[in-house]
Design an enzyme around this catalytic site. Structure first.
Site, PDB file in Angstrom:
ATOM      1  N   GLU A  95      -6.911   4.630   7.698  1.00 18.77           N
ATOM      2  CA  GLU A  95      -6.661   6.045   7.396  1.00 18.77           C
ATOM      3  C   GLU A  95      -7.861   6.663   6.677  1.00 18.77           C
ATOM      4  OE1 GLU A  95      -2.850   5.568   5.497  1.00 18.77           O
ATOM      5  OE2 GLU A  95      -1.992   4.995   7.427  1.00 18.77           O
TER       6      GLU A  95
ATOM      7  N   GLY B 107       2.767  -1.170   4.260  1.00 18.40           N
ATOM      8  CA  GLY B 107       2.789   0.237   3.874  1.00 18.40           C
ATOM      9  C   GLY B 107       4.194   0.694   3.572  1.00 18.40           C
ATOM     10  N   GLY B 108       4.838   1.297   4.562  1.00 15.35           N
ATOM     11  CA  GLY B 108       6.148   1.919   4.360  1.00 15.35           C
ATOM     12  C   GLY B 108       7.171   1.009   3.685  1.00 15.35           C
TER      13      GLY B 108
ATOM     14  N   HIS C 235      -9.565   1.073   4.739  1.00 16.39           N
ATOM     15  CA  HIS C 235      -8.296   1.264   5.449  1.00 16.39           C
ATOM     16  C   HIS C 235      -8.526   2.243   6.598  1.00 16.39           C
ATOM     17  CE1 HIS C 235      -4.236   2.539   6.398  1.00 16.39           C
ATOM     18  NE2 HIS C 235      -3.823   1.426   5.809  1.00 16.39           N
TER      19      HIS C 235
ATOM     20  N   GLU D 272      -5.410  -4.881  10.505  1.00 14.53           N
ATOM     21  CA  GLU D 272      -4.384  -3.876  10.712  1.00 14.53           C
ATOM     22  C   GLU D 272      -4.680  -3.086  11.985  1.00 14.53           C
ATOM     23  OE1 GLU D 272      -2.308  -2.720   6.789  1.00 14.53           O
ATOM     24  OE2 GLU D 272      -4.120  -1.506   6.984  1.00 14.53           O
TER      25      GLU D 272
ATOM     26  N   GLY E  30       2.571   2.154  10.822  1.00 11.92           N
ATOM     27  CA  GLY E  30       3.567   3.214  10.712  1.00 11.92           C
ATOM     28  C   GLY E  30       4.282   3.547  12.016  1.00 11.92           C
TER      29      GLY E  30
ATOM     30  N   SER F 283       3.364  -2.183  10.317  1.00 11.79           N
ATOM     31  CA  SER F 283       4.796  -2.244  10.600  1.00 11.79           C
ATOM     32  C   SER F 283       5.444  -3.578  10.243  1.00 11.79           C
ATOM     33  CB  SER F 283       5.080  -1.896  12.072  1.00 11.79           C
ATOM     34  OG  SER F 283       4.723  -0.548  12.329  1.00 11.79           O
TER      35      SER F 283
ATOM     36  N   ASN G 277       0.866  -1.177   0.000  1.00  8.03           N
ATOM     37  CA  ASN G 277       0.000   0.000   0.000  1.00  8.03           C
ATOM     38  C   ASN G 277       0.903   1.228   0.000  1.00  8.03           C
ATOM     39  OD1 ASN G 277      -1.792   2.050   0.514  1.00  8.03           O
ATOM     40  ND2 ASN G 277      -2.284   1.385   2.615  1.00  8.03           N
ATOM     41  N   TRP G 278       0.985   1.866  -1.161  1.00 12.45           N
ATOM     42  CA  TRP G 278       1.885   3.024  -1.272  1.00 12.45           C
ATOM     43  C   TRP G 278       1.302   4.287  -0.649  1.00 12.45           C
ATOM     44  CZ3 TRP G 278       5.005   3.352  -6.532  1.00 12.45           C
ATOM     45  CH2 TRP G 278       5.906   2.267  -6.585  1.00 12.45           C
ATOM     46  N   LYS G 279       0.018   4.236  -0.289  1.00 15.24           N
ATOM     47  CA  LYS G 279      -0.651   5.406   0.299  1.00 15.24           C
ATOM     48  C   LYS G 279      -0.458   6.622  -0.617  1.00 15.24           C
ATOM     49  CE  LYS G 279      -0.132   3.234   4.755  1.00 15.24           C
ATOM     50  NZ  LYS G 279      -0.073   3.356   6.205  1.00 15.24           N
TER      51      LYS G 279
END
Ligand code: PGA
Length: 248
Positions: A94, A229-230, A92, A162, A168, A208, A10-12
């Site tokens: 966010e 993600g990251g 998600h 999640e 993150g 994470s 997930n590149w957000k």
């Protein structure tokens, strides 16, 4: 039953065209015959990611629930499919937090996604306050019940657990904590859809995930992959995660 392992990135709100080089690098690093890999770049890059590298599918990060029409700035599930997406994240945390998405809204998006031929990756997860209150299983089960549409099948639904407090932050639940939630989610799916469907749905862990903790997470029963993600932004970080999943 055997479930195909899935590593989703997930590149957000990250990624310019120059970053497509990471997709090429990832393709070069992935083992042949490894796990299924989906990258969900920002919508601007979906068409460029789709079909770019064999073995890397493109996903979207959200869709609108409605058919094409007067919704400025939004994208319908059919448009995402037309751009080459095969999967879409819905719900998600966010988006639930930034855009006030309710379970009912997420369910409508998942329904639209499935109707458009996409796999809906429905995200659920508790806040730290909920975990501290001992209500995690109750809350994620309620999110699942509210967010998954009745027509979902093992082929059209993926669930991502999640924990909000793990996204993150570098904090990760213990294997026992992850296993407890995943087991609970699968039982809830079995109660609603039957054992065959529940046994076929992939349950991803997200929050994470890194190369250093991936193997321990993938060893947890009922974990069929990860939503990353990251660590999905760079091939050098994501390829070892996919390798750990393939080896699990
Ligand atoms: P993270 O994000 O891997 O950066 O924690 C996961 C996610 O939000 O999907």
């Amino acid at each position: 039953m055997t479930r195909a392992k899935l590593a989703a990135g997930n590149w957000k709100m990250n990624g310019l065209r120059a970053d497509l080089a990471e997709i090429d690098a990832l393709g070069a690093d992935l083992p042949a015959g490894g796990c299924e890999v989906v990258i969900c770049p920002p919508a601007t890059l979906i068409a460029a990611v789709a079909g770019r590298v064999a073995g890397i599918a493109a996903g979207a990060q959200d869709c609108h629930a409605a058919a094409p029409g007067a919704h400025t700035g939004d994208l319908s599930a059919t448009m995402l499919a037309d751009a080459g997406a095969t999967h879409v994240l819905v719900g998600h945390s966010e988006r639930r937090a930034d855009h006030g998405e309710t379970d009912a809204a997420v369910r409508a998006k998942a329904e639209a996604a499935i109707a458009a031929g996409l796999v809906a990756i429905v995200c659920v997860g508790e806040t730290l306050a909920v975990r501290r209150a001992g209500e995690t299983l109750k809350v994620v089960a309620a999110q699942l019940a509210g967010s998954v549409p009745d027509g979902a099948t093992a082929a059209t639904l993926v669930v991502a657990y999640e924990p909000v407090w793990a996204i993150g932050t570098g904090e990760v639940p213990t294997p026992d904590q992850i296993g407890a939630v995943h087991g609970h989610l699968r039982r809830a799916l079995a109660d609603r859809f039957g054992d065959a469907m529940a046994g076929g749905v992939r349950l991803l862990y997200g929050g994470s995930v890194k190369a250093s903790n991936a193997a321990a997470i993938f060893a947890v029963p009922d974990v069929d992959g990860a939503l990353v993600g990251g660590a999905s932004l760079r091939a050098a970080d994501f390829a070892p995660i996919a390798a750990a999943l393939t080896a699990s």
